[in-house]
Scaffold this active site. Sequence first.
Site, short mmCIF file in Angstrom:
data_model
loop_
_atom_site.label_atom_id
_atom_site.label_comp_id
_atom_site.label_asym_id
_atom_site.label_seq_id
_atom_site.Cartn_x
_atom_site.Cartn_y
_atom_site.Cartn_z
N HIS A 139 13.75 -4.18 -16.35
CA HIS A 139 12.57 -3.32 -16.54
C HIS A 139 11.45 -4.07 -17.26
CE1 HIS A 139 10.51 0.40 -18.20
NE2 HIS A 139 10.73 0.77 -16.95
N SER A 195 6.15 3.74 -15.73
CA SER A 195 6.28 2.49 -16.50
C SER A 195 5.33 1.44 -15.96
CB SER A 195 7.71 1.95 -16.39
OG SER A 195 8.61 2.82 -17.00
N ASP A 207 10.53 -3.26 -24.76
CA ASP A 207 11.27 -2.78 -23.61
C ASP A 207 12.66 -3.41 -23.59
OD1 ASP A 207 11.69 -2.41 -20.43
OD2 ASP A 207 10.10 -1.09 -21.13
#
Length: 528
Positions: free
Chosen positions: A239, A401, A199
């Site tokens: 994230h 996610s 990620d």
Amino acid sequence: MVPMRLCRNYFDGSLPDFRQSGYPLRISVDKVLRTIRGVTPSRMRTRATRAVSLWLVIALLCLPTVALPEPSHPNRVLVMPRNVAEGRALVSTHASRGRKVLRVFDGLHGLQVVQPAGGESVEQTITACRTTGLVSWAEPDYQVTAAASLPNDPYFQNGTQWWLNNYGQNGGMPDADLDAPEAWEVTHAAINVVVAVVDSGVRPTHEDLADNLWRNPADGTPGFNALTGQHDPWDENGHGTHLAGIIGAVGNNGRGIAGLAWRTQVMACKFLDAAGNGYISDAVECIEFARQHGARVLNLSWGNSEFSAALSNALAAARADGIAVAAAAGNNAANLDLLPYYPASLVMDNIVAVGASTRTDEPWILSSYGKTAVHLFAPGVAIYSTSQSTDSAYQTRDGTSMAAACVAGTLALMLQRWPNAQLDALRARLLLSVDAKSALTERCVTGGRLNLRKTIDQPTLAMAWSNQLAQITAFGVPGHTYTIAASTNLNSWTPLSAYRTKPDGRWFFTDFESTNFPARFYRADPGP
Ligand code: CA
Ligand code: CA
């Protein structure tokens, strides 16, 4: 270890999905309904309606299990005299019988802690005390266990982490959750499992992550940065740090949140930049790094609509090395049956495509879905987790996610428990363990939402209806003995065979008598 919750698990969300191939059993739902409830099948308009009705019928049939006695101290009994005078008489009686009075609680009306005489059992002592006529009651000194399944992390305790334990807080629906406390009674650590978050990187110094990061044996770094080619996967976006906390924030450390796995090894593999964008070439380099450095789970919470042979090949290589993949279905409100989203849409038995659900077990409005392309849903809205901004920062995010990270954390705990499980068996178990939800029926393969507890703690009941040879595949706690029992009426059960589960928790059972019966149901009872 014997899970006393088994009875409610038997029929609750654990039936095989007969739309998938490979299951040896099939049920004639019409016959079942007619037999059990006298329901006329013709009233059931669709197969889906019949299936839901079956769920409801079966869900009512929770069968009691026999409670095992709690463990108690082998050399102590608690005795309550009727009054102070009889307490003194009782002390003399104890002495004459060779018992020892260890403690007397004057503030509790003379409650006594008594050690049985040599050769005398706890039960014999209790019986003897009762027959003196001098006691109100006598009981074993039961053992209690700290409720370690509830971590002390403040955002778990105050209910912010609704997806782990939803009791209706903040407008949620009770039990629209992963049943994490129940799962944690069985296991809460995946210390041997490396989960690669491919990620935007991870903030490696975060207070709730630092202790759970994978460390490169060569240099102590926590991962890889494909943008620099170095081992410095510092998160510039947030994230990846958020996903890392969902999977493996340090649990029960009195800080922040609890990850699905309280202890694990999160490997930070960075290829997304500060804006959250990246290229397949860099993703492939991260996946290769993870594969070559012992990862067992990949969290892939990104994608696009273009098939990439390079990405597909990299994940095929990962599959060959026994790596399971949690992939986000995407936040486009798209039907992936019509519009693929990669890598979630890659057809491999090690990839789990995950949609996002809410605190009321509804699909998130922006979650993509697909009755054949998305496997299951998992919590993905209002998810509070670690932030990259400071070492003690947390933030809320929404999306598939986050849902994929719930699956990645679940896979980590499953692989800790069954390190040798085959990937297809692992995924099958995950998918068989969902909680079926009507709002998800048309949205994914299983029609259900992830349940962590069921993935790691249930003997999955298989049912058979036919005059044919019944072959059953069941899952249980590895190495535990179960007795399989059969019934024609779901009331009286006949034990057929006892079996100790294999290291992967599976066992196979063939009922050679089934051809003699018009109907036969099966359940697994935990052994002694
Ligand atoms: Ca629950
Ligand atoms: Ca924590």
